[in-house]
Design a protein around this motif. Structure first.
Motif, mmCIF file in Angstrom:
data_model
loop_
_atom_site.group_PDB
_atom_site.id
_atom_site.type_symbol
_atom_site.label_atom_id
_atom_site.label_comp_id
_atom_site.label_asym_id
_atom_site.label_seq_id
_atom_site.Cartn_x
_atom_site.Cartn_y
_atom_site.Cartn_z
ATOM 1 N N LYS A 40 0.837 -1.147 0.045
ATOM 2 C CA LYS A 40 0.005 0.104 0.092
ATOM 3 C C LYS A 40 0.923 1.276 -0.038
ATOM 4 C CE LYS A 40 -3.849 -0.068 2.506
ATOM 5 N NZ LYS A 40 -4.770 -0.116 3.391
ATOM 6 N N GLY A 41 2.274 1.126 -0.050
ATOM 7 C CA GLY A 41 3.072 2.311 -0.280
ATOM 8 C C GLY A 41 4.129 2.050 0.795
ATOM 9 N N ILE A 42 5.057 2.688 0.267
ATOM 10 C CA ILE A 42 6.734 2.825 0.897
ATOM 11 C C ILE A 42 7.103 3.836 1.586
ATOM 12 C CG2 ILE A 42 9.063 2.087 0.717
ATOM 13 C CD1 ILE A 42 8.427 0.205 -1.490
ATOM 14 N N LEU A 43 7.243 4.125 2.748
ATOM 15 C CA LEU A 43 7.555 5.202 3.360
ATOM 16 C C LEU A 43 8.877 5.382 4.034
ATOM 17 C CD1 LEU A 43 4.268 5.701 5.442
ATOM 18 C CD2 LEU A 43 4.550 6.721 3.099
ATOM 19 N N SER A 44 9.600 6.651 4.039
ATOM 20 C CA SER A 44 10.853 6.737 4.672
ATOM 21 C C SER A 44 10.786 7.952 5.618
ATOM 22 C CB SER A 44 12.180 7.106 3.662
ATOM 23 O OG SER A 44 13.401 7.132 4.229
ATOM 24 N N THR A 45 11.342 7.697 6.694
ATOM 25 C CA THR A 45 11.201 8.703 7.809
ATOM 26 C C THR A 45 12.395 8.977 8.574
ATOM 27 O OG1 THR A 45 8.772 8.017 8.334
ATOM 28 C CG2 THR A 45 10.128 9.445 10.268
ATOM 29 N N PHE A 46 12.892 10.240 8.666
ATOM 30 C CA PHE A 46 13.964 10.381 9.551
ATOM 31 C C PHE A 46 13.523 11.287 10.859
ATOM 32 C CE2 PHE A 46 17.155 13.823 10.837
ATOM 33 C CZ PHE A 46 18.142 13.011 11.194
ATOM 34 N N GLN A 47 13.865 10.543 11.966
ATOM 35 C CA GLN A 47 13.337 11.179 13.072
ATOM 36 C C GLN A 47 14.629 11.301 14.302
ATOM 37 O OE1 GLN A 47 10.337 8.703 15.024
ATOM 38 N NE2 GLN A 47 11.401 6.970 15.092
ATOM 39 N N GLY A 48 14.533 12.184 15.089
ATOM 40 C CA GLY A 48 15.446 12.416 15.984
ATOM 41 C C GLY A 48 14.560 12.453 17.272
ATOM 42 N N VAL A 49 14.932 11.542 18.321
ATOM 43 C CA VAL A 49 13.860 11.340 19.551
ATOM 44 C C VAL A 49 15.011 11.017 20.927
ATOM 45 C CG1 VAL A 49 11.844 10.825 18.244
ATOM 46 C CG2 VAL A 49 13.493 8.989 19.269
ATOM 47 N N ALA A 50 14.406 11.539 21.912
ATOM 48 C CA ALA A 50 14.974 11.146 23.317
ATOM 49 C C ALA A 50 13.686 10.366 23.988
ATOM 50 C CB ALA A 50 15.431 12.353 24.102
ATOM 51 N N PHE A 51 14.162 9.151 24.480
ATOM 52 C CA PHE A 51 13.128 8.263 25.049
ATOM 53 C C PHE A 51 13.734 7.816 26.364
ATOM 54 C CE2 PHE A 51 10.933 4.009 25.384
ATOM 55 C CZ PHE A 51 9.754 4.611 25.983
ATOM 56 N N VAL A 52 13.038 8.184 27.664
ATOM 57 C CA VAL A 52 13.446 7.609 28.787
ATOM 58 C C VAL A 52 12.507 6.693 29.284
ATOM 59 C CG1 VAL A 52 14.012 8.342 31.177
ATOM 60 C CG2 VAL A 52 15.135 9.481 29.207
ATOM 61 N N LYS A 53 13.001 5.550 29.876
ATOM 62 C CA LYS A 53 11.906 4.546 30.520
ATOM 63 C C LYS A 53 12.559 3.565 31.377
ATOM 64 C CE LYS A 53 8.328 1.198 29.482
ATOM 65 N NZ LYS A 53 7.852 0.270 28.232
#
Length: 739
Positions: A40-53
């Motif tokens: 149904k489609g091909i997506l490319s994503t660039f993301q910068g995140v900080a995750f604390v858990k």
């Protein structure tokens, strides 16, 4: 992954691994399909995140454990590589390339991986499949480094501190006298690969005998989740005096050099609100128990991303023909962090944050050279020479004396302003179909481009930090030619100069560095024919390993060579646990494990960890050695050679010494050969990195061959190709990483 899709790989332009804010990330995803499939489609994503858990045990049994979470998004940009997303489309068998391009925003924190949180920059591709087929997702992590230039004026001045305290008598009854401590470092910001020049004068005017002097570089990490703070501390480097500070004694260190390993950069607010990383150099005077608390002098230290004498503007355009020219003398080199990071084994589906192991990279100075600095005044000394005071002096070249400490002002460090954030920009490109093409292989971390290592000297000089002076390439040469000039040109300092650096009364042996608290490795050795039995048990009883917080790291797949009495045909797997008890409980209390074939026919040891194992490594050497401590002179020379030459070059070439300790416990079988034998695990990115490292120390090979037999006995050693299987065990089939 569906059988119709053979592979999904990524290729970054120039195989680049490290980026700066404002850079452009270019590359393409390669999709190889063997059969026709629907998407149904091909997506490319660039993301910068900080995750604390992290979770904490809740003593009230009626409620679940408390969970603390925080999340920050620095940038996220998604482009449609193929299709429209609203209708299904059939893709024919073949090889397809999908280009992508993203602009990194300006105001970003550096990449970081910690035990309770991470700052990650990821490129993701998602192949959307119609129901009931699951989507196929792949991730590629890159390192982004905030600009922290150690050449800025606010970091260049020496930092001087003074402290004195009254020492009580035993049990605190009465006053035993005064202890004075003066210290200075040459500046306040450094990059990995550089050396801190520490000078101290400690005077014990009390009647109490005090302990040894210790200087340690510490990392303090703060994680913030649900407005609560959690702390994690790591010891990066430790040096100690060989003698104690007895009553009436003066200990003097003159420009003692402390090498900084590959560690993540400093991270402060407001760049990141949920993770902060700071460093301090602590000078500690040990005070005996029941007498008082240790005396401590603290130097705040900033770990930067632009080394001394280097520049981010080393690449420019040639005015003659528009050809890109690289200034080799100013170019920055990078390597993987070997300390100061921990695997973060948490994930969040809703936040698109995968559970994966990634080793961040850092700027590394392979050509740093230091000369003594005399810009800051030292305390005046009244010299009353005597044989006893000369024996008490900590540096052979200095004259011991009773010292009067003069107060030195403390210089404050100011912060540089951070450029304002900008919006992300990306360009969507149409897919390009390629027929009759070979499938690209998964990328391995590229070896850093290494610059000439200038000779290190400890003699007095002009009082300046001396960056290497390499000849600049001609204006007509392209950057690729300049880069090839950098690669393979590493040359260590001469043996005589390197051996002249250490102070004989200071223990600067990295073998004595503290192990990483909270991480223990289990090494299981068995024959190759029962490897499948072990892997089958782990796969079918994954929950038993998770109960003990265990993690499978690698398995050996191909032996290169073995030395000594390494059992013929034996292979190894490596697992990680938070404690020795949890490692032991896994093989003693797990249901059904005692009846397995692999456990009955294996040798098992548990050991502490010095440097975290990195997922990009493909070669490992496991050895058991014993040091011949009776040959004091040869052992001292060999350890100095390791500390001043071999260790920095090993880190620059991507090698890590994951385990190096005599404190390993044999849980089953036979492994320990001698009572004082040491277990070591050395890992490398690939065989090319090993050859480059050996080539860089070729001039010293005769010295190494002379000292090694006098210093150590190799009981057994084996080198293997390895397969990293931590991702296979921790990730789902369709959410793996290409890192």
């Amino acid at each position: 992954m569906p059988e119709k899709i053979k592979s999904v790989t990524v290729c970054l332009e120039g195989q680049k691994q490290v980026y700066r804010p404002g850079d452009e990330v270019r590359g393409y995803w390669t999709l190889t399909s063997e059969k026709e499939f629907t998407t149904k489609g091909i997506l490319s994503t660039f993301q910068g995140v900080a995750f604390v858990k992290w979770t904490e045990y809740n003593w009230n049994k009626r409620f679940e454990d408390d969970e603390y979470i925080s999340y920050e998004v620095y940038c996220k940009n998604t482009v449609q590589l193929h299709g429209r997303g609203d209708t299904s489309e059939n893709i024919q068998p073949g090889v397809y390339k999908y280009p992508f391009k993203y602009r990194i925003p300006l105001r970003l924190p550096s990449s970081f991986e910690g035990s309770k949180g991470a700052i990650r920059y990821m490129i993701q591709v998602r192949i959307r499949r119609p129901i009931p087929f699951p989507d196929v997702t792949r991730y590629k992590c890159i390192t982004v480094l905030e600009e922290i230039d150690v050449n800025d004026a606010c970091y260049k001045n020496p930092r001087c501190y003074k402290k004195d305290c009254q020492v009580p008598k035993a049990l605190g009854f009465g006053n035993a006298g005064k202890v004075e401590l003066w210290g200075k470092i040459d500046r306040s910001a450094y990059c990995p690969g550089e050396q801190i020049a520490l000078s101290i004068v400690v005077k014990n005017d009390s009647t109490q005998n005090l302990g040894k002097i210790k200087a340690q570089l510490m990392q303090y990490v703060t994680f913030i989740g649900n407005a609560k703070e959690e702390y994690a501390n790591s010891t990066i480097k430790v040096i100690t005096s060989n003698s104690e500070l007895v009553a009436g004694k003066v200990i003097n260190w003159d420009y003692q050099l402390i090498l900084i390993d590959g560690i993540p950069a400093t991270i402060e607010r407001p760049t990141c609100q949920c993770i902060s990383v700071r460093y301090v150099l602590e000078v500690i005077v040990s005070v005996p128990l029941f007498t008082g608390s240790d005396m401590k002098l603290i130097f705040p230290v900033t770990i930067g991303t632009v080394p001394f004498g280097k520049s981010l503007k080393a690449t420019s355009q040639s005015q003659a023909a528009g050809i890109q020219v690289t200034d080799v003398s100013k170019a920055i080199t990078y390597t993987s962090c070997n300390k100061g990071w921990r695997p973060f084994n948490q994930s969040s589906t809703s936040r698109n944050f995968p559970n994966m192991t990634y080793t961040p990279m850092c700027a590394y100075a392979v050509n740093y050279k230091y000369k003594n600095v005399t810009t800051a005044p030292k305390p005046k000394q009244n010299v009353t020479a005597s044989a006893k005071s000369n024996a008490a002096t900590n540096t052979p070249s200095n004259v011991a004396s009773a010292t009067r400490l003069s107060t030195n002002p403390t210089t404050r460090v100011t912060k540089t302003s951070t450029p304002p954030p900008t919006k992300t920009v990306s360009t969507s490109n149409t897919s390009i179909r390629v027929t009759n093409s070979t499938t690209p292989t998964a990328l391995q971390p590229s070896a850093p481009q290494l610059e000439t290592l200038s000779k290190q000297t400890g003699a007095t000089g002009t009082g300046q930090h001396q960056p290497a002076t390499n000849n600049l390439p001609n204006s007509g040469s392209v950057s690729a030619a300049a880069n090839s000039q950098v690669e393979g040109s590493i040359s260590p300092p001469s043996y005589e100069e390197a051996m002249g650096l250490p102070d004989s009364s200071v223990n600067d042996n990295s073998d004595d560095d503290e192990e990483d608290a909270g991480v223990y490795y289990m090494i299981i050795r068995f024959s190759k024919d029962i490897m499948e039995d072990f892997l089958s048990f782990v796969k079918n009883n994954k929950k038993l390993l998770e109960i003990q917080n265990g993690r499978l790291i690698f398995k050996t797949i191909k032996p290169y060579k073995s030395i000594g009495n390494w059992p013929k045909g034996k292979h190894v797997v490596l697992l990680s646990f938070p404690s020795k008890k949890e490692a032991s409980d896994w093989i003693t209390t797990s249901p059904g494990i005692q009846e397995t074939k692999w456990l009955k026919n294996s040798d098992i040891v548990v050991t502490g960890v010095k440097e975290q194992f990195q997922s990009g490594k493909t070669m490992v050497t496991i050895s058991e050695i014993s040091m011949i401590e009776e040959n004091v002179e040869a052992v001292t020379r060999y350890r100095n050679l390791i500390e001043n030459i071999l260790r920095p070059l090993r880190i620059a070439h991507g090698g890590i010494l994951s385990v190096n300790t005599p404190k390993y416990a044999v849980l089953q079988g036979t492994w320990r050969t001698g009572a004082k034998s040491k277990l070591s695990i050395m890992a490398w990115p690939d065989i090319t990195a090993v050859k480059n490292y050996k080539s860089s120390i070729a001039e010293l090979q005769a010295v190494i061959d002379e000292l090694k037999p006098k210093c150590m006995i190799i009981h057994n050693s084996a080198t293997f190709d390895i397969a990293n299987i931590s991702i296979e065990e921790s990730q789902g089939e369709d959410a793996t990483s290409t890192s």
